[in-house]
Design an enzyme around this catalytic site. Structure first.
Site, mmCIF file in Angstrom:
data_model
loop_
_atom_site.group_PDB
_atom_site.id
_atom_site.type_symbol
_atom_site.label_atom_id
_atom_site.label_comp_id
_atom_site.label_asym_id
_atom_site.label_seq_id
_atom_site.Cartn_x
_atom_site.Cartn_y
_atom_site.Cartn_z
ATOM 1 N N GLY A 18 0.826 -1.214 0.000
ATOM 2 C CA GLY A 18 0.000 0.000 0.000
ATOM 3 C C GLY A 18 0.854 1.255 0.000
ATOM 4 N N PHE A 19 0.184 2.377 0.072
ATOM 5 C CA PHE A 19 0.852 3.678 0.021
ATOM 6 C C PHE A 19 1.863 3.826 1.177
ATOM 7 C CE2 PHE A 19 -0.233 8.009 1.976
ATOM 8 C CZ PHE A 19 0.886 8.636 1.443
ATOM 9 N N ASP A 39 0.420 -8.612 1.519
ATOM 10 C CA ASP A 39 -0.643 -7.751 0.995
ATOM 11 C C ASP A 39 -1.506 -8.590 0.058
ATOM 12 O OD1 ASP A 39 -2.047 -5.560 -0.423
ATOM 13 O OD2 ASP A 39 -0.575 -4.293 0.587
ATOM 14 N N THR A 43 -6.139 -3.104 -2.256
ATOM 15 C CA THR A 43 -5.943 -1.674 -2.578
ATOM 16 C C THR A 43 -4.471 -1.361 -2.853
ATOM 17 O OG1 THR A 43 -5.872 -1.169 -0.208
ATOM 18 C CG2 THR A 43 -7.952 -0.759 -1.315
ATOM 19 N N LEU A 83 -0.390 -2.691 9.191
ATOM 20 C CA LEU A 83 -1.095 -1.609 8.486
ATOM 21 C C LEU A 83 -2.255 -2.112 7.652
ATOM 22 C CD1 LEU A 83 1.966 -0.449 8.862
ATOM 23 C CD2 LEU A 83 1.204 1.208 7.196
ATOM 24 N N ALA A 125 -1.230 0.297 13.346
ATOM 25 C CA ALA A 125 -1.551 1.566 12.682
ATOM 26 C C ALA A 125 -3.023 1.897 12.895
ATOM 27 C CB ALA A 125 -1.248 1.455 11.193
ATOM 28 N N TYR A 157 -15.277 1.655 10.194
ATOM 29 C CA TYR A 157 -13.834 1.887 10.128
ATOM 30 C C TYR A 157 -13.305 2.365 11.485
ATOM 31 C CZ TYR A 157 -9.392 3.969 8.751
ATOM 32 O OH TYR A 157 -8.068 4.286 8.669
ATOM 33 N N TYR A 171 -3.299 -7.165 24.886
ATOM 34 C CA TYR A 171 -2.279 -8.212 24.737
ATOM 35 C C TYR A 171 -0.959 -7.761 25.355
ATOM 36 C CZ TYR A 171 -4.501 -11.876 21.995
ATOM 37 O OH TYR A 171 -5.283 -12.928 21.599
ATOM 38 N N THR A 187 -2.079 11.446 5.948
ATOM 39 C CA THR A 187 -0.731 11.314 5.374
ATOM 40 C C THR A 187 -0.833 11.481 3.857
ATOM 41 O OG1 THR A 187 -0.379 9.666 7.086
ATOM 42 C CG2 THR A 187 1.306 9.821 5.366
#
Ligand code: UDP
Length: 334
Positions: A18-19, A39, A43, A83, A125, A157, A171, A187
């Site tokens: 990803g980005f 991944d 996306t 992430l 993240a 989300y 944890y 970002t």
């Protein structure tokens, strides 16, 4: 020279194509770590891993993060940067159930594997969305959260990310695993794509295509944009320092601008004749779903890690414009 533990540590980056993930991959490779990116390319994109693929220290696994044999993969001194998530207002609003699922299931799988292996380090993240609107001085990690639970996909989300934070910290507390929660604020940088609703690449694409630049609402809502190269340095610092475990850190740039100002800047920098249109918020951002002001308070990371962003948003936007012109070979004659 790198410290000896670099040789025995593998860094796993979920969402590594990803980005932000791919920029993290590049940074850890530059610092001589072995890096594994995971991944499913839902996306992310293999194009983002072009630099990484040239390194013998890099491995890519194309799969769903929750299907990975984590206990079989992880070593006791490895670092996991988690992430992988459903991201982007457009995408999460289209599929709230998948968003809720994808954003919390893998967290427990990975942390369970770490418990089994008796070690490792986990960085989660999270997002500035958990704050709702920011006060003028900026949102601080100690603030009460204004989590809206009635906003469909957008809530899925926010709430799933918040749950991920809680599980991560639980944890850490229960098993003594070094865990850190990172709340990323808007970002921007190269490799960010426009399809999922991110404003900067959308405006740049519109300006370069000579199409209207679509500012939602009155354009007076504010965001503080952080350059991805600044952000990955912060993540690197958090994951390699000892005193950052068990805590939450904001990572962002505390320098807000209005969305209208952003549109005007993009138009001027691209030399575009695109009109700037003020439009009603689309369905997924209507009502109170679009945050009015967002700005991080970064006192904690500044004092504990001596980190602060160095790049002005205008410089980053110029770099992204350049990338778009190169990649799409677009010229602005409009
Ligand atoms: N935005 C806009 N036009 C667009 C896309 C976004 O005016 O075509 C606005 C959006 O309403 C929001 C801001 O830009 O106020 C940032 O949107 P983004 O989705 O990038 O980030 P977030 O809302 O998650 O902070």
């Amino acid at each position: 020279m790198s410290p000896a533990w670099v040789d025995t540590t593998t860094v796993f980056v979920t969402g590594g194509a990803g980005f932000i993930g791919s920029h993290l991959v590049d940074l850890f490779l530059q610092k001589h770590f072995k890096v594994v990116a995971i991944d499913d390319l839902s996306t992310g994109s293999l194009d983002n891993l072009e630099t990484a693929n040239a390194s013998p220290n890099f491995q890519f696994i194309q799969d769903d993060v929750s299907r990975i044999d984590w206990p079989g993969m992880l070593g006791p001194s490895d670092i996991v940067l988690h992430l992988a998530a459903s991201v982007g207002v457009k995408k999460v609003c289209e599929s709230p159930l998948a968003t809720a699922h994808n954003n919390h299931v893998p967290v427990e799988l990975i942390l369970n594997a770490m418990v089994k292996k008796g070690g490792g380090r986990f960085l989660y993240a999270s997002t500035s969305e958990v704050y709702g609107d920011s006060p003028e001085l900026g949102s601080s990690e100690q603030d009460f959260l204004q989590v809206h639970t009635h906003l469909g996909g957008r809530s899925a989300y926010t709430v799933s990310k918040l749950y991920g934070e809680l599980i991560t910290q639980a944890y850490g507390d229960a098993y003594g695993i070094p865990v850190t929660v990172m709340r990323f604020f808007n970002t921007i940088g190269t490799r960010q794509r426009s399809e999922y609703g991110m404003v900067v690449p959308i405006f740049i694409q519109q300006a370069l295509a000579g199409e209207p630049i679509t500012v939602f609402g009155d354009g007076k809502q504010t965001r503080s944009f952080c350059d991805v190269f600044d952000l990955v340095e912060a993540v690197f610092g958090l994951s390699t320092a000892c005193h950052t475990s068990g805590k939450i850190y904001n990572i962002g740039n505390p320098d807000p601008i209005s969305i209208l100002e952003l549109a005007q800047f993009v138009k001027a920098e691209t030399g575009s004749s695109s009109p700037i249109h003020l439009l009603p918020f689309p369905a997924e951002r209507a009502g109170k779903t679009d945050i009015r002001a967002r700005k991080p308070d970064i006192s904690r990371i500044r004092s504990e890690l001596d980190w602060q962003p160095n790049t002005h948003w205008q410089q980053t936007v110029r770099t992204i414009i350049h990338e778009h012109m190169m990649v799409h070979d677009q010229c602005v004659y409009h």
